[in-house]
Structure formats: C-alpha cells, structure tokens
Enzyme design. Structure first.
Site, PDB file in Angstrom:
ATOM      1  N   ILE A  99       0.875  -1.182   0.000  1.00 54.59           N
ATOM      2  CA  ILE A  99       0.000   0.000   0.000  1.00 54.59           C
ATOM      3  C   ILE A  99       0.906   1.225   0.000  1.00 54.59           C
ATOM      4  CG2 ILE A  99      -1.825   1.210   1.239  1.00 54.59           C
ATOM      5  CD1 ILE A  99      -2.341  -1.595   2.676  1.00 54.59           C
ATOM      6  N   GLU A 100       0.910   1.924  -1.141  1.00 50.98           N
ATOM      7  CA  GLU A 100       1.862   3.035  -1.290  1.00 50.98           C
ATOM      8  C   GLU A 100       1.247   4.373  -0.857  1.00 50.98           C
ATOM      9  OE1 GLU A 100       3.425   2.662  -5.303  1.00 50.98           O
ATOM     10  OE2 GLU A 100       4.645   0.967  -4.650  1.00 50.98           O
ATOM     11  N   CYS A 148       4.807  -2.512   3.017  1.00 50.59           N
ATOM     12  CA  CYS A 148       5.045  -3.690   2.167  1.00 50.59           C
ATOM     13  C   CYS A 148       3.962  -4.753   2.391  1.00 50.59           C
ATOM     14  CB  CYS A 148       6.391  -4.321   2.498  1.00 50.59           C
ATOM     15  SG  CYS A 148       7.813  -3.363   1.994  1.00 50.59           S
ATOM     16  N   GLU A 205       4.291  -7.924   2.957  1.00 50.62           N
ATOM     17  CA  GLU A 205       4.597  -8.847   4.056  1.00 50.62           C
ATOM     18  C   GLU A 205       4.180  -8.260   5.390  1.00 50.62           C
ATOM     19  OE1 GLU A 205       6.469  -7.744   1.629  1.00 50.62           O
ATOM     20  OE2 GLU A 205       8.129  -9.082   1.119  1.00 50.62           O
ATOM     21  N   CYS A 211      12.093  -7.306   1.667  1.00 50.56           N
ATOM     22  CA  CYS A 211      13.062  -6.253   1.981  1.00 50.56           C
ATOM     23  C   CYS A 211      13.581  -6.445   3.413  1.00 50.56           C
ATOM     24  CB  CYS A 211      12.428  -4.876   1.803  1.00 50.56           C
ATOM     25  SG  CYS A 211      11.401  -4.366   3.184  1.00 50.56           S
ATOM     26  N   CYS A 249      11.121  -5.818   6.309  1.00 48.19           N
ATOM     27  CA  CYS A 249      10.175  -6.923   6.508  1.00 48.19           C
ATOM     28  C   CYS A 249      10.859  -8.124   7.166  1.00 48.19           C
ATOM     29  CB  CYS A 249       9.541  -7.325   5.179  1.00 48.19           C
ATOM     30  SG  CYS A 249       8.363  -6.084   4.588  1.00 48.19           S
TER      31      CYS A 249
HETATM   32  N1  THU Z   1       7.644  -4.077  -1.614  1.00 49.66           N
HETATM   33  C1  THU Z   1       6.956  -4.998  -0.868  1.00 49.66           C
HETATM   34  O1  THU Z   1       5.724  -4.919  -0.745  1.00 49.66           O
HETATM   35  N2  THU Z   1       7.659  -5.992  -0.278  1.00 49.66           N
HETATM   36  C2  THU Z   1       9.017  -6.138  -0.364  1.00 49.66           C
HETATM   37  O2  THU Z   1       9.587  -6.933   0.362  1.00 49.66           O
HETATM   38  C3  THU Z   1       9.750  -5.346  -1.346  1.00 49.66           C
HETATM   39  C4  THU Z   1       9.088  -4.083  -1.775  1.00 49.66           C
HETATM   40  C5  THU Z   1       6.885  -2.990  -2.249  1.00 49.66           C
HETATM   41  C6  THU Z   1       7.090  -1.637  -1.633  1.00 49.66           C
HETATM   42  C7  THU Z   1       6.733  -0.723  -2.791  1.00 49.66           C
HETATM   43  O3  THU Z   1       5.329  -0.530  -2.781  1.00 49.66           O
HETATM   44  C8  THU Z   1       7.107  -1.511  -4.042  1.00 49.66           C
HETATM   45  O4  THU Z   1       7.254  -2.860  -3.613  1.00 49.66           O
HETATM   46  C9  THU Z   1       8.384  -1.042  -4.717  1.00 49.66           C
HETATM   47  O5  THU Z   1       9.424  -0.979  -3.803  1.00 49.66           O
END
Ligand code: THU
Length: 140
Positions: free
Chosen positions: A44-45, A54, A56, A94, A97
């Site tokens: 969710i950005e 993220c 996760e 990442c 997470c």
């Molecule tokens: N993102 C995740 O949801 N999980 C990760 O472990 C890596 C990155 C998302 C964050 C952002 O919305 C998009 O991927 C690009 O970084």
C-alpha cells in the site's frame, strides 16, 4: 507440512488489491499461522513514499492485530503490474520486513517462500535470509 502451492496461490490472489500508483510493482503475501489460518497482505503506497507498507508487513500486522502470534511460513510474489504468474522474477522480502518477521518468528523454522509461480519457487528459513539477527534477546 506447509502446502507451498496453496500459499503461493493466495499470494497471487491478493495482488489485485495492491495500491501501487507510484511504483506499479505489485507484491502479494500469504502468511500461514500454526492453527492453519492464512492472512494475506498487499503493498500500500503513499504519495509521501515513506509511509508505504510492504505486502509482508500488511499480512503480519493484520494477523497480529487479530490475536495471532504463531507463524509457520510466508509466501511472497511480486511483479510489475500486468504480468502473469511465471512472467516476473523472484521477489525477496526487503530488510525491514525481514526484521519484522524476526520479531515474531523462529529463525530456524519459519519458512520464507519466494515464488515466480506455483511451480517455480525458492524456500528459505528466516535465519538464512537474516543471519546474525538483532532481536529482543539482545536487549535482555
Ligand atoms: N515491496 C513490498 O511490498 N515488499 C518487499 O519486500 C519489497 C518491496 C513494495 C514496496 C513498494 O510498494 C514496491 O514494492 C516497490 O518498492
């Protein structure tokens, strides 16, 4: 025993809810609890970027906020919008997470499944992805 295919399917299903107008990168996660419950999560950005959550962590926070604390495995899928399962690359969690996982999961037994499709996935323990983890034990 973790049914990896089933968990990966659920991670793909939740991608439809991703809110990603800035990166167009859709991540889905499905978190399996010890009692068999599965919590899904999407990324969710936010226009300010740093409040982005993220997939996760969405799954973990949903589970914890509903009283679940025993976790067995998480399946993660991620790809640019519009790609079909199998067309993207592996999407590893990442570092933030991984740290959140280490707060609640056993490093030796918790499984992280990183999938391109239900037939093409990698499986790691959390300890393999986060060696020498800093945890609550360090603060005792
Ligand atoms: N993102 C995740 O949801 N999980 C990760 O472990 C890596 C990155 C998302 C964050 C952002 O919305 C998009 O991927 C690009 O970084």
């Amino acid at each position: 025993m973790v049914n990896a295919k089933n968990l990966i399917e659920k991670a793909f299903e939740v991608q439809k809810y991703c809110y990603t107008p800035y990166s167009n990168f859709n991540v889905g996660a499905a978190l399996l609890c010890a009692d068999g419950t599965v919590f899904t999560g999407c990324n969710i950005e936010n226009a300010a970027y740093t409040p982005t959550n993220c997939a996760e962590r969405t799954a973990f926070f949903k589970a914890i906020s509903e009283g679940h604390k025993d976790f067995v495995a998480i399946a993660i899928v991620g790809n640019k919008k519009g790609l079909k399962p199998g067309e993207g690359d592996y999407c590893a969690p990442c570092a933030v997470c991984r740290q959140v996982m280490a707060e609640f999961c056993d490093l030796k037994t918790f499984k992280v499944i990183i999938a391109k499709s239900t037939d093409d996935y990698l499986e790691y323990t959390l300890g393999e992805l986060l060696p020498l983890a800093f945890t609550g034990k360090n603060l005792e």
